[in-house]
Write a protein that holds these residues in place. Structure first.
Motif, PDB file in Angstrom:
ATOM      1  N   GLU A   1       3.437  12.080   8.241  1.00 49.44           N
ATOM      2  CA  GLU A   1       2.477  12.452   7.206  1.00 49.44           C
ATOM      3  C   GLU A   1       1.579  13.587   7.689  1.00 49.44           C
ATOM      4  OE1 GLU A   1       2.325  11.401   4.206  1.00 49.44           O
ATOM      5  OE2 GLU A   1       3.620   9.634   4.209  1.00 49.44           O
ATOM      6  N   THR A   2       1.341  13.646   9.000  1.00 48.60           N
ATOM      7  CA  THR A   2       0.548  14.733   9.600  1.00 48.60           C
ATOM      8  C   THR A   2       1.361  15.305  10.760  1.00 48.60           C
ATOM      9  OG1 THR A   2      -0.603  13.016  10.854  1.00 48.60           O
ATOM     10  CG2 THR A   2      -1.759  13.936   8.981  1.00 48.60           C
TER      11      THR A   2
ATOM     12  N   ARG B   1       5.666   7.180  10.695  1.00 44.01           N
ATOM     13  CA  ARG B   1       4.507   7.257   9.808  1.00 44.01           C
ATOM     14  C   ARG B   1       3.657   8.487  10.123  1.00 44.01           C
ATOM     15  NH1 ARG B   1       5.614   2.444  11.753  1.00 44.01           N
ATOM     16  NH2 ARG B   1       5.953   0.664  10.397  1.00 44.01           N
TER      17      ARG B   1
ATOM     18  N   GLU C   1       0.557  17.596  -3.175  1.00 44.88           N
ATOM     19  CA  GLU C   1       1.336  17.531  -1.934  1.00 44.88           C
ATOM     20  C   GLU C   1       1.430  18.912  -1.281  1.00 44.88           C
ATOM     21  OE1 GLU C   1       3.875  15.774   0.988  1.00 44.88           O
ATOM     22  OE2 GLU C   1       2.724  14.812  -0.600  1.00 44.88           O
TER      23      GLU C   1
ATOM     24  N   ALA D   1      -1.899   8.440   2.813  1.00 49.07           N
ATOM     25  CA  ALA D   1      -1.237   9.097   3.934  1.00 49.07           C
ATOM     26  C   ALA D   1      -2.043   8.919   5.215  1.00 49.07           C
ATOM     27  CB  ALA D   1      -1.049  10.587   3.640  1.00 49.07           C
TER      28      ALA D   1
END
Length: 548
Positions: A341-342, A338, A25, A69
């Motif tokens: 994640e980026t 969502r 991570e 991801a």
């Protein structure tokens, strides 16, 4: 044989797994920060060309170290209407290829003694911490984060492998892998179950490689577990799609169908090989590099096999997940958690949503002026309804920005998020001023008053300039153009001068009794609202100049 201390083994293995997951991570976070500006450009190259989608999916997954991801991000993009299902297919396929990079990183230790986890881990951690603590340049700090994550990943792998070594002496453990290898369904279920629990196929493959380092995993069980891992990784996207729109659910379904079909095809092929072609191979121990090779071949070949049938996958998903998307007024279109994640994508999409909110406010201002000139009750009500939508958007965007500001962002991204709070506030105030103009229109309708021809001409002129100022400021922020930002500020100066001159002219008309008193009050209030709107547009333009 010494007695096995199960507590020590369990704690060491779980601790190693925790370090492995943390390192993966943290390394992904460092890669994201280092490549943030490049990642923002990846979305722009996504066209109907699915091959580009595959390349983008592989590239993004290699950066963030997680196909789960990436797929969650794809679900978010589809949910935010930024990506079609046809585009999503290519990215999902590419994500499966990109996830193999983690397995190859783990394999480094088998190639040379210098790259063994026990040697590389402390070196990477030491250098990484030194860069994080003492480096002044942001790029060097990002490199430190990557190295620290890389070292921690290797430290976790080493701990898991050491913890598993005593298990080589146990017949029960050996028999367990023999059973998984001789029964494909059990092997696939085991791989799917572990991956679904930890929600990362990369980490699941890492665990398998740690067991292989301890000499515990035969070829047949490794193959079936890898196939199961590719099914289990779909659980993250499926869970993520709960509460999303129909197309987002279909994107998660495509991910599952693609991985499931690939696992079935390769599962049948593996049974044929281990039963008829090379029956002795299945019981031989597999090493870490061989797991990486198998993992890569499966994902690459699966993509090559199913790539021509991408349209069929979309068709199948549409029929499995039926329904229609229904957009609601004031509903966020570009924002989806969502995308956290980026972070670089999440920030860019927040900009898109704020600009969309600005366009709605600009259109409402135009409708308000039409209601004022035409004395149209329906348009007055339309402005009031849209103002409520703008307020809903403000609340939704602000909540999103608060959450976004609490995740790991670069300094530039943090500044942009902070500025977005201010811009949202400016746009909301623009909506309020349009609402004020609509209220003036309603008053003029009730009083049956009207503007003089000269007053109408002046209001039309300053309104057009105010609209142009707002349009230019929004465009400047959308494309980060300092030239447009400066133009917006010049237009704002012109609006100020016009407002002052028109106020003076209007007082003369009132003295000459050319204009009705009630209409005169509405004229001055409208001038003031338009001037204030241009001030807020100027604030937006100023943010552009600060960020460049």
């Amino acid at each position: 044989m010494n007695q096995i201390n199960w507590l020590d083994i369990g704690l060491s293995f779980i601790g190693g797994l925790g370090l492995f997951l943390f390192g993966m991570e943290y390394m992904g976070e460092g890669l994201q920060k280092a490549a943030g500006p490049k990642m923002k450009k990846l979305l722009s190259i996504l066209t109907s060309n699915r091959l580009l989608g595959v390349l983008v999916g592989a590239g993004v997954t290699a950066l963030i170290q997680s196909s789960s991801a990436t797929t969650v991000m794809v679900v978010g993009f589809v949910n935010a209407s930024l990506m079609s299902l046809k585009q999503a297919v290519g990215v999902i396929m590419g994500a499966n290829i990109g996830t193999t990079i983690t397995a190859w990183i783990v394999s480094l230790g088998e190639w040379t003694s210098f790259l063994k986890p026990s040697v590389l881990a402390p070196l990477c951690i030491a250098v990484g911490i030194a860069l994080i603590m003492f480096a002044k340049k942001q790029g060097a700090k990002h490199t430190g984060i990557i190295l620290f994550g890389f070292g921690t990943l290797f430290l976790g792998l080493d701990m898991m492998s050491d913890a598993a070594k005593p298990l080589r002496e146990l017949e029960a453990v050996k028999n367990m892998f023999v059973v998984l290898g001789s029964n494909p369904i059990l092997g696939i279920l085991a791989g799917a179950g572990v991956t679904a629990i930890i929600q990362s196929s990369s980490a699941s493959v890492g665990i398998l490689q740690a067991l292989a380092l301890a000499g515990l995993v035969p070829w047949n069980s490794a193959i079936y577990i890898i196939l199961g891992q590719n099914i289990g990784t779909c659980i993250t996207a499926i869970l993520s799609s709960i509460g999303a729109n129909i197309n987002a659910k279909r994107a998660a379904a495509i991910h599952f169908i693609f991985n499931f079909l690939g696992s079935v095809i390769f599962g049948i092929l593996a049974i044929v090989i281990f039963t008829f072609i090379a029956p002795g191979l299945g019981s031989q121990m597999i090493d870490v590099t061989q797991i990486s090779i198998v993992h890569t071949i499966f994902n690459v070949v699966n993509t090559l096999l199913l790539f021509p049938f991408a349209g069929s996958l979309v068709y199948l998903a549409e029929h499995l997940v039926k329904g229609k998307n229904e957009a609601k007024p004031g509903e966020l279109q570009h924002l989806d958690e969502r995308l956290f994640e980026t972070p670089s994508f999440a920030v860019e999409n927040a900009v898109k949503e704020v600009v969309r909110m600005g366009e709605i406010a600009k259109n409402n201002m135009e409708v308000a002026m039409q209601a004022l000139f035409e004395k149209n009750r329906d348009k007055v009500q339309e402005v009031f309804d849209t103002e409520r939508e703008i307020n809903e958007l403000q609340n939704g965007i602000n909540q999103y920005l608060v959450k976004l500001s609490n995740i790991s962002l670069t300094e530039k991204e943090s500044l942009r998020v902070t500025n977005l709070f201010h811009i949202v506030s400016d746009i909301e105030r623009i909506g309020d001023h349009a609402d004020n103009i609509a209220e003036l229109a309603a008053t003029m309708i009730e009083d049956d008053s009207k503007f003089s021809d000269e007053a109408r001409k002046e209001l039309t002129r300053i309104n057009e300039m105010g609209i142009q100022c707002l349009e230019t400021a929004l465009k400047a922020y959308e494309v980060t153009d300092d030239r447009l930002a400066k133009k917006a500020m010049v237009l704002e100066d012109h609006v100020d001068k016009l407002e002052s001159n028109m106020r003076t002219n209007h007082i003369k008309r009132l003295v000459q009794k050319v204009c009705e008193p009630m209409a005169g009050i509405a004229f001055l209030d409208t001038l003031n609202n338009i001037e204030r709107i241009s001030d807020h547009a100027s604030n937006i333009a100023q943010v552009v100049l600060e960020e460049i």
